[in-house]
Design an enzyme around this catalytic site. Structure first.
Site, PDB file in Angstrom:
ATOM      1  N   ARG A  11     -21.962  -1.291  -0.175  1.00 43.41           N
ATOM      2  CA  ARG A  11     -21.537  -0.440  -1.296  1.00 43.41           C
ATOM      3  C   ARG A  11     -22.209  -0.721  -2.629  1.00 43.41           C
ATOM      4  O   ARG A  11     -22.464   0.184  -3.403  1.00 43.41           O
ATOM      5  CB  ARG A  11     -20.050  -0.649  -1.504  1.00 43.41           C
ATOM      6  N   ARG A  50     -16.848  -7.008  -1.437  1.00 44.24           N
ATOM      7  CA  ARG A  50     -15.990  -6.865  -0.252  1.00 44.24           C
ATOM      8  C   ARG A  50     -16.641  -5.975   0.800  1.00 44.24           C
ATOM      9  O   ARG A  50     -17.156  -4.897   0.489  1.00 44.24           O
ATOM     10  CB  ARG A  50     -14.660  -6.240  -0.665  1.00 44.24           C
ATOM     11  N   GLU A  71     -18.583   1.366   9.107  1.00 40.05           N
ATOM     12  CA  GLU A  71     -18.767   1.625   7.676  1.00 40.05           C
ATOM     13  C   GLU A  71     -19.889   0.739   7.159  1.00 40.05           C
ATOM     14  O   GLU A  71     -20.396  -0.128   7.883  1.00 40.05           O
ATOM     15  CB  GLU A  71     -17.457   1.368   6.918  1.00 40.05           C
ATOM     16  N   HIS A  79     -16.802   2.431  -5.547  1.00 36.80           N
ATOM     17  CA  HIS A  79     -17.052   3.136  -4.292  1.00 36.80           C
ATOM     18  C   HIS A  79     -18.124   4.177  -4.580  1.00 36.80           C
ATOM     19  O   HIS A  79     -18.033   4.924  -5.557  1.00 36.80           O
ATOM     20  CB  HIS A  79     -15.773   3.806  -3.789  1.00 36.80           C
ATOM     21  N   HIS A 135     -13.102   1.082  -7.651  1.00 34.58           N
ATOM     22  CA  HIS A 135     -12.372   1.219  -6.388  1.00 34.58           C
ATOM     23  C   HIS A 135     -11.581  -0.029  -6.012  1.00 34.58           C
ATOM     24  O   HIS A 135     -10.460   0.063  -5.534  1.00 34.58           O
ATOM     25  CB  HIS A 135     -13.397   1.538  -5.303  1.00 34.58           C
TER      26      HIS A 135
HETATM   27  P1  FAD Z   1      -1.047  -1.679  -3.354  1.00 37.87           P
HETATM   28  O1  FAD Z   1      -1.017  -1.000  -2.062  1.00 37.87           O
HETATM   29  O2  FAD Z   1      -1.787  -1.017  -4.447  1.00 37.87           O
HETATM   30  O3  FAD Z   1       0.451  -1.885  -3.836  1.00 37.87           O
HETATM   31  C1  FAD Z   1       0.701  -2.440  -5.110  1.00 37.87           C
HETATM   32  C2  FAD Z   1       2.164  -2.273  -5.401  1.00 37.87           C
HETATM   33  O4  FAD Z   1       2.532  -3.037  -6.540  1.00 37.87           O
HETATM   34  C3  FAD Z   1       2.567  -0.847  -5.727  1.00 37.87           C
HETATM   35  O5  FAD Z   1       3.802  -0.630  -5.080  1.00 37.87           O
HETATM   36  C4  FAD Z   1       2.794  -0.873  -7.227  1.00 37.87           C
HETATM   37  O6  FAD Z   1       3.716   0.084  -7.696  1.00 37.87           O
HETATM   38  C5  FAD Z   1       3.354  -2.257  -7.372  1.00 37.87           C
HETATM   39  N1  FAD Z   1       3.277  -2.818  -8.724  1.00 37.87           N
HETATM   40  C6  FAD Z   1       2.178  -2.991  -9.493  1.00 37.87           C
HETATM   41  N2  FAD Z   1       2.525  -3.565 -10.653  1.00 37.87           N
HETATM   42  C7  FAD Z   1       3.861  -3.749 -10.623  1.00 37.87           C
HETATM   43  C8  FAD Z   1       4.800  -4.277 -11.525  1.00 37.87           C
HETATM   44  N3  FAD Z   1       4.456  -4.738 -12.732  1.00 37.87           N
HETATM   45  N4  FAD Z   1       6.100  -4.314 -11.160  1.00 37.87           N
HETATM   46  C9  FAD Z   1       6.500  -3.816  -9.973  1.00 37.87           C
HETATM   47  N5  FAD Z   1       5.647  -3.301  -9.074  1.00 37.87           N
HETATM   48  C10 FAD Z   1       4.354  -3.279  -9.396  1.00 37.87           C
HETATM   49  N6  FAD Z   1      -9.030  -0.846   2.070  1.00 37.87           N
HETATM   50  C11 FAD Z   1      -9.282  -0.964   3.381  1.00 37.87           C
HETATM   51  O7  FAD Z   1      -9.241  -2.087   3.919  1.00 37.87           O
HETATM   52  N7  FAD Z   1      -9.583   0.136   4.124  1.00 37.87           N
HETATM   53  C12 FAD Z   1      -9.631   1.385   3.606  1.00 37.87           C
HETATM   54  O8  FAD Z   1      -9.878   2.336   4.311  1.00 37.87           O
HETATM   55  C13 FAD Z   1      -9.391   1.533   2.221  1.00 37.87           C
HETATM   56  N8  FAD Z   1      -9.463   2.754   1.628  1.00 37.87           N
HETATM   57  C14 FAD Z   1      -9.087   2.880   0.328  1.00 37.87           C
HETATM   58  C15 FAD Z   1      -9.048   4.156  -0.246  1.00 37.87           C
HETATM   59  C16 FAD Z   1      -8.606   4.314  -1.535  1.00 37.87           C
HETATM   60  C17 FAD Z   1      -8.557   5.699  -2.152  1.00 37.87           C
HETATM   61  C18 FAD Z   1      -8.217   3.187  -2.300  1.00 37.87           C
HETATM   62  C19 FAD Z   1      -7.724   3.335  -3.702  1.00 37.87           C
HETATM   63  C20 FAD Z   1      -8.288   1.916  -1.747  1.00 37.87           C
HETATM   64  C21 FAD Z   1      -8.724   1.757  -0.439  1.00 37.87           C
HETATM   65  N9  FAD Z   1      -8.780   0.491   0.149  1.00 37.87           N
HETATM   66  C22 FAD Z   1      -9.060   0.377   1.480  1.00 37.87           C
HETATM   67  C23 FAD Z   1      -8.312  -0.683  -0.558  1.00 37.87           C
HETATM   68  C24 FAD Z   1      -6.868  -0.962  -0.120  1.00 37.87           C
HETATM   69  O9  FAD Z   1      -6.178   0.250   0.028  1.00 37.87           O
HETATM   70  C25 FAD Z   1      -6.139  -1.816  -1.128  1.00 37.87           C
HETATM   71  O10 FAD Z   1      -6.893  -2.931  -1.477  1.00 37.87           O
HETATM   72  C26 FAD Z   1      -4.822  -2.306  -0.528  1.00 37.87           C
HETATM   73  O11 FAD Z   1      -4.074  -1.209  -0.064  1.00 37.87           O
HETATM   74  C27 FAD Z   1      -4.048  -3.075  -1.556  1.00 37.87           C
HETATM   75  O12 FAD Z   1      -2.783  -3.338  -1.047  1.00 37.87           O
HETATM   76  P2  FAD Z   1      -1.758  -4.120  -1.953  1.00 37.87           P
HETATM   77  O13 FAD Z   1      -0.510  -4.218  -1.179  1.00 37.87           O
HETATM   78  O14 FAD Z   1      -2.384  -5.345  -2.462  1.00 37.87           O
HETATM   79  O15 FAD Z   1      -1.573  -3.166  -3.237  1.00 37.87           O
HETATM   80  C1  SIN Z   2     -13.425   4.120   2.632  1.00 37.81           C
HETATM   81  O1  SIN Z   2     -12.756   4.701   3.467  1.00 37.81           O
HETATM   82  O2  SIN Z   2     -14.597   4.385   2.362  1.00 37.81           O
HETATM   83  C2  SIN Z   2     -12.792   3.026   1.887  1.00 37.81           C
HETATM   84  C3  SIN Z   2     -12.782   1.829   2.725  1.00 37.81           C
HETATM   85  C4  SIN Z   2     -12.493   0.623   1.892  1.00 37.81           C
HETATM   86  O3  SIN Z   2     -12.390   0.696   0.676  1.00 37.81           O
HETATM   87  O4  SIN Z   2     -12.398  -0.445   2.493  1.00 37.81           O
END
Ligand code: FAD
Ligand code: SIN
Length: 531
Positions: free
Chosen positions: A288, A384, A113, A241, A349
């Site tokens: 990005r 990032r 990527e 993104h 993003h």
């Molecule tokens: P999340 O997975 O967002 O989980 C947050 C949780 O907190 C959820 O369950 C939510 O309901 C809960 N929550 C929030 N507020 C509260 C509250 N007040 N009370 C109770 N619960 C709450 N990163 C990569 O490294 N590789 C990728 O390929 C990639 N692709 C992506 C594609 C997309 C479309 C998106 C949106 C992001 C992508 N990212 C990627 C970024 C990555 O997915 C996120 O940064 C990562 O998943 C965040 O994980 P997390 O556990 O911190 O939060």
């Molecule tokens: C993507 O698949 O382009 C998202 C990857 C990322 O946000 O790290």
């Protein structure tokens, strides 16, 4: 209405679940999540997770790529420890049942990527996050030491403030005693006292009008910690993104993974010309921030609402095998990506900033940890590197667990904490006040605090936000609590922090680009010195 637990985990994405699974080996865990358990940004991750597995890749190369992307603001020691732990953490995911794609020879199939000098992104087709989320949920549901409370929203973390102590400064002596949690069944706020609290609430994308983030990403954890006088930083570094699918009828926006450009897709303008080489020698696979700014500029020049992504050169069987989700999604709106151009537009993003943690996931508030997108560990700096965030969440949830299990048995519950006070509140009969304010906030942030900023735009945003803040605080104080008003309040708090951090940064760096300070401070210094 009172509950006591060893570990309170707020959030059910990769950060919260992986912490919960580890902490459950030592004590009782209560995991609260404000929607259905799988509704997380994690589930929507497409590209994959970056890790060093095979030569010619090395830890040094991955470290170097991460440092370059971070535009010299990443903490080198954090980058090193994260990357060096990458192999071990990914292997653990595999032990939890996660399947990553393999080549015919049985090695892991690695993708590339933007900003990566080597092929190092492990993936499960273009649905890596879904695979990870499902397997972690399954493991958590089967674990007797983990209680899962869905549709429970954390409203505030509990600190000395709730004992009536005046916490007016960001003092080093703050302690977290648990959190007030909204229980949808009783429609009441419960007091959950915990020895250790893990904030894993994810990102902030919905603060903007156009985002790839699911609706749950309202920055709650960051806002709660900020209000509690914990330390937050780097919020000016919002990653847009470059390629979300341009489909105005749909919100949030569907992501077109960068891995598609890694496989050969290129960005084109209205006339069908590849334009990225005008901006960067790495073309469509430049980091990005550069690609998003270039697209923004092209859209300003052409006056169009999107540019095009051309994936037609990628072999059909590669599309069907590696990008089935994107193929099906685009086809559902009449675009056959094996031959048609895909309309794409940048979308908010990822939040590189957040709650400051040390190398063990500890925040500035005792007994409160943070991991995942809501945390600022020092890994990402000003930008990032793609696919480093799933990795960061795994590494820091692991480290937070190592540290917190050393401590939790000696931490007493604070039984003096009062119940949530809802006296004098009435039912808000006008949801429109909340929905309209949310739309106004998103419009302000998208118009004035987007990819390209300036002093005047930021000031304008701050002025507009102040009014929304005042109105929302008044409404919040007099309303019976519902999740929507809490989220709006959090989003406004987060918008405020982004604007303030952006105003404080008097330079352009990484994801923060200001027309008033087009160069780095150190570059400006070099120019001034040479005069
Ligand atoms: P999340 O997975 O967002 O989980 C947050 C949780 O907190 C959820 O369950 C939510 O309901 C809960 N929550 C929030 N507020 C509260 C509250 N007040 N009370 C109770 N619960 C709450 N990163 C990569 O490294 N590789 C990728 O390929 C990639 N692709 C992506 C594609 C997309 C479309 C998106 C949106 C992001 C992508 N990212 C990627 C970024 C990555 O997915 C996120 O940064 C990562 O998943 C965040 O994980 P997390 O556990 O911190 O939060
Ligand atoms: C993507 O698949 O382009 C998202 C990857 C990322 O946000 O790290």
């Amino acid at each position: 209405m009172r509950k006591t637990v060893d570990f309170l985990v707020i959030g059910s994405g990769i950060a919260g679940l992986s912490f919960a699974l580890k902490a459950a080996n030592f004590g009782k865990v209560c995991l609260v999540t404000k929607s259905q358990i799988d509704e997380t940004a994690t589930k929507y991750a497409q590209g994959g997770i970056a890790a060093v597995l095979y030569l010619p890749d090395t830890y040094e190369k991955h470290i170097q790529d991460t440092m370059i992307a971070g535009d010299e603001l990443s903490d080198r020691s954090v980058v090193e420890l994260t990357i060096r732990e990458s192999t071990e953490r990914v292997m653990e995911l595999i032990e939890w049942g996660v399947n990553f794609d393999k080549t015919k020879k049985g090695k892991f199939a690695l993708a590339k990527e933007g900003g990566h000098s080597e092929y190092r992104v492990l993936h499960h087709k273009d649905m890596t996050g879904k695979e990870i989320e499902q397997k972690l949920i399954l493991a958590a549901q089967q674990n007797e030491n983990i209680e899962i409370l869905e549709n429970h929203l954390a409203v505030e973390i509990i600190t000395q403030h709730h004992l009536g102590i005046d916490v007016t400064r960001r003092t080093p002596d703050l302690t977290c005693f648990g959190a007030y949690i909204y229980d949808p069944n009783k429609k009441k706020v419960r007091t959950v006292l915990s020895k250790i609290t893990m904030m894993a609430t994810g990102g902030i994308g919905t603060v903007y009008g156009n985002t790839t983030n699911p609706l749950v990403c309202t920055g709650d954890g960051i806002a709660m910690v900020y209000r509690a006088k914990g330390h937050v930083r780097g919020m000016e570094f919002v990653q847009f993104h470059p390629t979300s699918l341009f489909n105005p009828k749909e919100s949030p926006s569907f992501l077109i993974t960068e891995a598609l450009r890694g496989a050969g897709a290129v960005l084109k303008d209205e006339e069908g010309n590849e334009f990225m080489l005008k901006y960067d020698t790495r073309g469509s696979l430049a980091p990005r921030d550069i690609v998003a700014r270039a697209i923004d500029n092209e859209m300003k020049i052409s006056g169009k609402e999107h540019v095009w992504l051309d994936a037609a050169k990628i072999k059909k069987n590669e599309i069907f095998e590696h990008f089935p989700n994107i193929y099906a999604k685009c086809l559902s709106i009449g675009i056959d990506i094996t031959k048609d151009l895909i309309p794409v537009v940048p979308a908010a993003h990822y939040s590189c900033g957040g709650i400051i943690t040390n190398q063990w996931g500890e925040t500035s508030i005792h007994n409160l940890y943070a991991s995942g997108e809501c945390a600022s560990t020092g890994l990402h700096g000003a930008n990032r590197l793609a696919s480093n965030s799933l990795l960061e969440a795994l590494v820091f949830s692991h480290r937070a667990c190592l540290k917190s299990v050393e401590q939790f048995e000696n931490i007493p519950f604070c039984h003096d904490i009062p119940e949530w006070d809802s006296s004098g509140t009435v039912l808000n009969e006008e949801m429109v006040l909340i929905t309209r304010s949310k739309q106004e906030l998103q419009a302000v942030m998208s118009s004035y605090v987007g990819i390209v900023r300036s002093n005047i735009r930021l000031q304008r945003a701050l002025d507009r936000l102040f009014l929304l803040y005042k109105e929302t605080e008044e409404l919040y104080k007099k309303s019976i609590l519902i999740p929507e008003i809490c989220e709006l309040r959090n989003m406004i708090n987060v918008g405020y922090i982004i604007i303030h951090n952006a105003m404080d940064r008097k330079e352009s760096r990484g994801l923060h680009y200001s027309l008033d300070y087009p160069a780095h401070k150190d570059l400006q210094q070099t120019v001034e010195d040479s005069l």
